[in-house]
Design an enzyme around this catalytic site. Sequence first.
Site, PDB file in Angstrom:
ATOM      1  N   ASP A   1      47.302  -5.174 -19.697  1.00  0.00           N
ATOM      2  CA  ASP A   1      47.805  -4.071 -18.882  1.00  0.00           C
ATOM      3  C   ASP A   1      47.199  -2.722 -19.258  1.00  0.00           C
ATOM      4  O   ASP A   1      47.290  -1.766 -18.489  1.00  0.00           O
ATOM      5  CB  ASP A   1      49.334  -3.996 -18.979  1.00  0.00           C
ATOM      6  CG  ASP A   1      49.987  -5.268 -18.482  1.00  0.00           C
ATOM      7  OD1 ASP A   1      49.548  -5.771 -17.443  1.00  0.00           O
ATOM      8  OD2 ASP A   1      50.915  -5.774 -19.142  1.00  0.00           O
TER       9      ASP A   1
ATOM     10  N   HIS B   1      51.667  -7.423 -28.344  1.00  0.00           N
ATOM     11  CA  HIS B   1      51.886  -8.677 -27.621  1.00  0.00           C
ATOM     12  C   HIS B   1      52.807  -9.594 -28.426  1.00  0.00           C
ATOM     13  O   HIS B   1      52.803  -9.544 -29.654  1.00  0.00           O
ATOM     14  CB  HIS B   1      50.555  -9.392 -27.348  1.00  0.00           C
ATOM     15  CG  HIS B   1      50.669 -10.396 -26.260  1.00  0.00           C
ATOM     16  ND1 HIS B   1      51.034 -11.702 -26.490  1.00  0.00           N
ATOM     17  CD2 HIS B   1      50.506 -10.279 -24.915  1.00  0.00           C
ATOM     18  CE1 HIS B   1      51.080 -12.330 -25.335  1.00  0.00           C
ATOM     19  NE2 HIS B   1      50.769 -11.508 -24.365  1.00  0.00           N
TER      20      HIS B   1
ATOM     21  N   SER C   1      57.836 -14.270 -17.287  1.00  0.00           N
ATOM     22  CA  SER C   1      57.742 -14.724 -15.880  1.00  0.00           C
ATOM     23  C   SER C   1      57.520 -16.241 -15.788  1.00  0.00           C
ATOM     24  O   SER C   1      58.202 -16.920 -15.009  1.00  0.00           O
ATOM     25  CB  SER C   1      56.639 -13.963 -15.130  1.00  0.00           C
ATOM     26  OG  SER C   1      55.407 -14.072 -15.796  1.00  0.00           O
TER      27      SER C   1
ATOM     28  N   HIS D   1      56.990  -6.379 -19.807  1.00  0.00           N
ATOM     29  CA  HIS D   1      56.121  -7.463 -19.307  1.00  0.00           C
ATOM     30  C   HIS D   1      55.205  -6.877 -18.228  1.00  0.00           C
ATOM     31  O   HIS D   1      54.424  -5.971 -18.496  1.00  0.00           O
ATOM     32  CB  HIS D   1      57.029  -8.601 -18.832  1.00  0.00           C
ATOM     33  CG  HIS D   1      56.338  -9.880 -18.464  1.00  0.00           C
ATOM     34  ND1 HIS D   1      55.074 -10.203 -18.875  1.00  0.00           N
ATOM     35  CD2 HIS D   1      56.755 -10.952 -17.697  1.00  0.00           C
ATOM     36  CE1 HIS D   1      54.732 -11.400 -18.396  1.00  0.00           C
ATOM     37  NE2 HIS D   1      55.733 -11.872 -17.675  1.00  0.00           N
TER      38      HIS D   1
ATOM     39  N   ARG E   1      41.591 -10.662 -21.875  1.00  0.00           N
ATOM     40  CA  ARG E   1      41.734 -10.166 -20.496  1.00  0.00           C
ATOM     41  C   ARG E   1      41.442  -8.671 -20.472  1.00  0.00           C
ATOM     42  O   ARG E   1      40.953  -8.140 -19.478  1.00  0.00           O
ATOM     43  CB  ARG E   1      43.157 -10.449 -19.975  1.00  0.00           C
ATOM     44  CG  ARG E   1      43.518 -11.933 -19.945  1.00  0.00           C
ATOM     45  CD  ARG E   1      44.985 -12.156 -19.601  1.00  0.00           C
ATOM     46  NE  ARG E   1      45.879 -11.567 -20.584  1.00  0.00           N
ATOM     47  CZ  ARG E   1      47.200 -11.515 -20.486  1.00  0.00           C
ATOM     48  NH1 ARG E   1      47.792 -12.033 -19.413  1.00  0.00           N
ATOM     49  NH2 ARG E   1      47.934 -10.975 -21.431  1.00  0.00           N
TER      50      ARG E   1
HETATM   51  N1  CMX Z   1      54.438   0.700 -29.045  1.00  0.00           N
HETATM   52  C1  CMX Z   1      55.455   1.003 -29.881  1.00  0.00           C
HETATM   53  N2  CMX Z   1      56.128   0.074 -30.566  1.00  0.00           N
HETATM   54  C2  CMX Z   1      55.753  -1.194 -30.435  1.00  0.00           C
HETATM   55  C3  CMX Z   1      54.685  -1.578 -29.619  1.00  0.00           C
HETATM   56  C4  CMX Z   1      54.025  -0.577 -28.886  1.00  0.00           C
HETATM   57  N3  CMX Z   1      53.036  -0.852 -28.031  1.00  0.00           N
HETATM   58  N4  CMX Z   1      54.536  -2.922 -29.685  1.00  0.00           N
HETATM   59  C5  CMX Z   1      55.495  -3.355 -30.516  1.00  0.00           C
HETATM   60  N5  CMX Z   1      56.232  -2.324 -30.966  1.00  0.00           N
HETATM   61  C6  CMX Z   1      57.416  -2.368 -31.816  1.00  0.00           C
HETATM   62  C7  CMX Z   1      58.502  -3.150 -31.105  1.00  0.00           C
HETATM   63  O1  CMX Z   1      59.164  -2.360 -30.157  1.00  0.00           O
HETATM   64  C8  CMX Z   1      59.367  -3.573 -32.282  1.00  0.00           C
HETATM   65  O2  CMX Z   1      60.124  -2.463 -32.679  1.00  0.00           O
HETATM   66  P1  CMX Z   1      61.680  -2.615 -33.140  1.00  0.00           P
HETATM   67  O3  CMX Z   1      61.652  -3.590 -34.272  1.00  0.00           O
HETATM   68  O4  CMX Z   1      62.078  -1.237 -33.517  1.00  0.00           O
HETATM   69  O5  CMX Z   1      62.409  -3.161 -31.955  1.00  0.00           O
HETATM   70  C9  CMX Z   1      58.332  -3.836 -33.375  1.00  0.00           C
HETATM   71  O6  CMX Z   1      57.152  -3.085 -32.995  1.00  0.00           O
HETATM   72  C10 CMX Z   1      57.943  -5.298 -33.534  1.00  0.00           C
HETATM   73  O7  CMX Z   1      57.530  -5.784 -32.278  1.00  0.00           O
HETATM   74  P2  CMX Z   1      56.440  -6.980 -32.205  1.00  0.00           P
HETATM   75  O8  CMX Z   1      57.017  -8.162 -32.909  1.00  0.00           O
HETATM   76  O9  CMX Z   1      55.129  -6.484 -32.667  1.00  0.00           O
HETATM   77  O10 CMX Z   1      56.322  -7.209 -30.646  1.00  0.00           O
HETATM   78  P3  CMX Z   1      57.277  -8.046 -29.675  1.00  0.00           P
HETATM   79  O11 CMX Z   1      56.804  -9.461 -29.648  1.00  0.00           O
HETATM   80  O12 CMX Z   1      58.717  -7.829 -30.016  1.00  0.00           O
HETATM   81  O13 CMX Z   1      57.016  -7.327 -28.286  1.00  0.00           O
HETATM   82  C11 CMX Z   1      55.694  -6.368 -26.575  1.00  0.00           C
HETATM   83  C12 CMX Z   1      55.811  -7.504 -27.600  1.00  0.00           C
HETATM   84  C13 CMX Z   1      54.526  -6.647 -25.658  1.00  0.00           C
HETATM   85  C14 CMX Z   1      56.995  -6.341 -25.754  1.00  0.00           C
HETATM   86  C15 CMX Z   1      55.501  -5.030 -27.329  1.00  0.00           C
HETATM   87  O14 CMX Z   1      54.289  -5.066 -28.040  1.00  0.00           O
HETATM   88  C16 CMX Z   1      55.506  -3.831 -26.389  1.00  0.00           C
HETATM   89  O15 CMX Z   1      56.600  -3.306 -26.102  1.00  0.00           O
HETATM   90  N6  CMX Z   1      54.328  -3.376 -25.913  1.00  0.00           N
HETATM   91  C17 CMX Z   1      54.244  -2.305 -24.936  1.00  0.00           C
HETATM   92  C18 CMX Z   1      54.600  -2.839 -23.551  1.00  0.00           C
HETATM   93  C19 CMX Z   1      53.487  -3.728 -23.002  1.00  0.00           C
HETATM   94  O16 CMX Z   1      52.310  -3.383 -23.038  1.00  0.00           O
HETATM   95  N7  CMX Z   1      53.882  -4.880 -22.451  1.00  0.00           N
HETATM   96  C20 CMX Z   1      52.917  -5.778 -21.761  1.00  0.00           C
HETATM   97  C21 CMX Z   1      52.622  -7.059 -22.537  1.00  0.00           C
HETATM   98  C22 CMX Z   1      51.694  -7.951 -21.761  1.00  0.00           C
HETATM   99  C23 CMX Z   1      52.395  -8.514 -20.531  1.00  0.00           C
HETATM  100  O17 CMX Z   1      53.334  -9.299 -20.692  1.00  0.00           O
HETATM  101  O18 CMX Z   1      52.023  -8.161 -19.405  1.00  0.00           O
END
Ligand code: CMX
Length: 474
Positions: A409, A354, A278, A308, A363
């Site tokens: 979140d 994250h 964002s 996000h 947070r």
């Molecule tokens: N559950 C399952 N798998 C997860 C995970 C979770 N909570 N967090 C990361 N992973 C997975 C990713 O999907 C990725 O898998 P692939 O390689 O198969 O695609 C792998 O682990 C590596 O990811 P990462 O480098 O650890 O994390 P990213 O920087 O790519 O993504 C985020 C970060 C937040 C998108 C991810 O942790 C996620 O999807 N979390 C759940 C959604 C969430 O809570 N989002 C809110 C974040 C805070 C905000 O912005 O508000």
Amino acid sequence: MVLFRGLSRLSSTLRSRTVQQPNNLGSVRWLQMQTSTDLDLHSQLKELIPEQQERLKKIRSDYGKVQLGNITTDMVIGGMRGMVGLLWETSLLDPEEGIRFRGLSIPECQKVLPAAQPDGEPLPEGLLWLLLTGKVPSKEQVNALSKELRDRAAVPDYAFKAIDALPVSAHPMTQFTTGVMALQVQSEFQKAYDQGIHKSKYWEPTFEDSLNLIARLPAVAAYVYRRIFKDGKIIPMDDSLDYGANFSHMLGFDDPKMHELMRLYVTIHSDHEGGNVSAHTGHLVASALSDPYLSFAAALNGLAGPLHGLANQEVLLWIKSVVEECGENISKDQLKDYVWKTLNSGKVVPGFGHGVLRKTDPRYMCQREFALKHLPKDPLFQLVSKLYDVVPPILTELGKVKNPWPNVDAHSGVLLNYYGLTEARYYTVLFGVSRSIGICSQLIWDRALGLPLERPKSVTMEWLENHCKKAAAA
Ligand code: CMX
């Protein structure tokens, strides 16, 4: 407004006072300093801008060619993780200790920013002042800003009508962004640009738009909530209330503890440095000299994605589905099975992980402390606490998740739910209102510092293959 500023300038004096200030290195110290008692944020900024323009000029001339790291193919393919590529003044995110707003951590902000009551949560207006000026405001300055925001808060009728044109079933974020786009009709920046404003003055109408936007968002957001989930009647703003409490009031929640929660909520969701979807989107769109309304509406569309800001909705819906299937007194073993079921169905566990953080999000921690203080026995809070024990080892076991710990979140929904705001689909709108404070603060500085059009270079897979082969051969 102009009269108010004139009066406050006239009455401004300098006096010596002791205030806690972040320094340039991000640590906090107590200073005996001369500070202006001017209650007007605009004139405070006007004083600060020339010195920061000089500072940036000097960084560029002295260090313009200093390297900040190597860009690898992994980074280009991997969503630019770890690539330093943006200037963002208002906050900085450390992977281990979390966010610092102008050098102040969340616990430090809770200590030094003015509150509505002794030992209460910080007033978001205070954070806005801090983000914009880098200085901790006095209570008087915060009160003046509260009033200024109330003075700017009137929403034109056509913004409500634009929302009304959508079906009530439209997602709350779609309705909210539509309202924001309708507010754009009143953009001061666009008007000034059309009239040929000199670029050295861009920050002034950006400031006007930003404060108007921040001031008007709660009423637009509350309208969306009441239209979808209540009787559709507007609850007018209460002139005796601050920004966070007024937002809660206009939504229809007048429990003083919900007011406190909203102050905390808006404060901690306001800013998270510049690279998140964002904030980066807002900054990118504004770099084309799109006004703050256009830029912020774009930012909201990024916030509405489930990886996000929509994650707060997903978390509460997921928690409720756990309760529906297994009951409130679910054991840790049952919970583990549920988490595996989610992962095995190809979904992420919402609220965990994250892009930058590598520890539990502060947070999350401050919301947990709020819950321990005000709702320790709430069954959903207890479930969230159990998830804190159960989820990280499972995500670690997957072997690919870089941060198995909970983010902001994972916690916000259960607090809102406890005070009666149970409609999870609405939660990202609350995040959106909060995010305006950080994004708009930085947009004002973008224009004050004359930051240019953002235009990184993209390449094709063929380009990457050729480049990497040549590099390997050399
Ligand atoms: N559950 C399952 N798998 C997860 C995970 C979770 N909570 N967090 C990361 N992973 C997975 C990713 O999907 C990725 O898998 P692939 O390689 O198969 O695609 C792998 O682990 C590596 O990811 P990462 O480098 O650890 O994390 P990213 O920087 O790519 O993504 C985020 C970060 C937040 C998108 C991810 O942790 C996620 O999807 N979390 C759940 C959604 C969430 O809570 N989002 C809110 C974040 C805070 C905000 O912005 O508000």
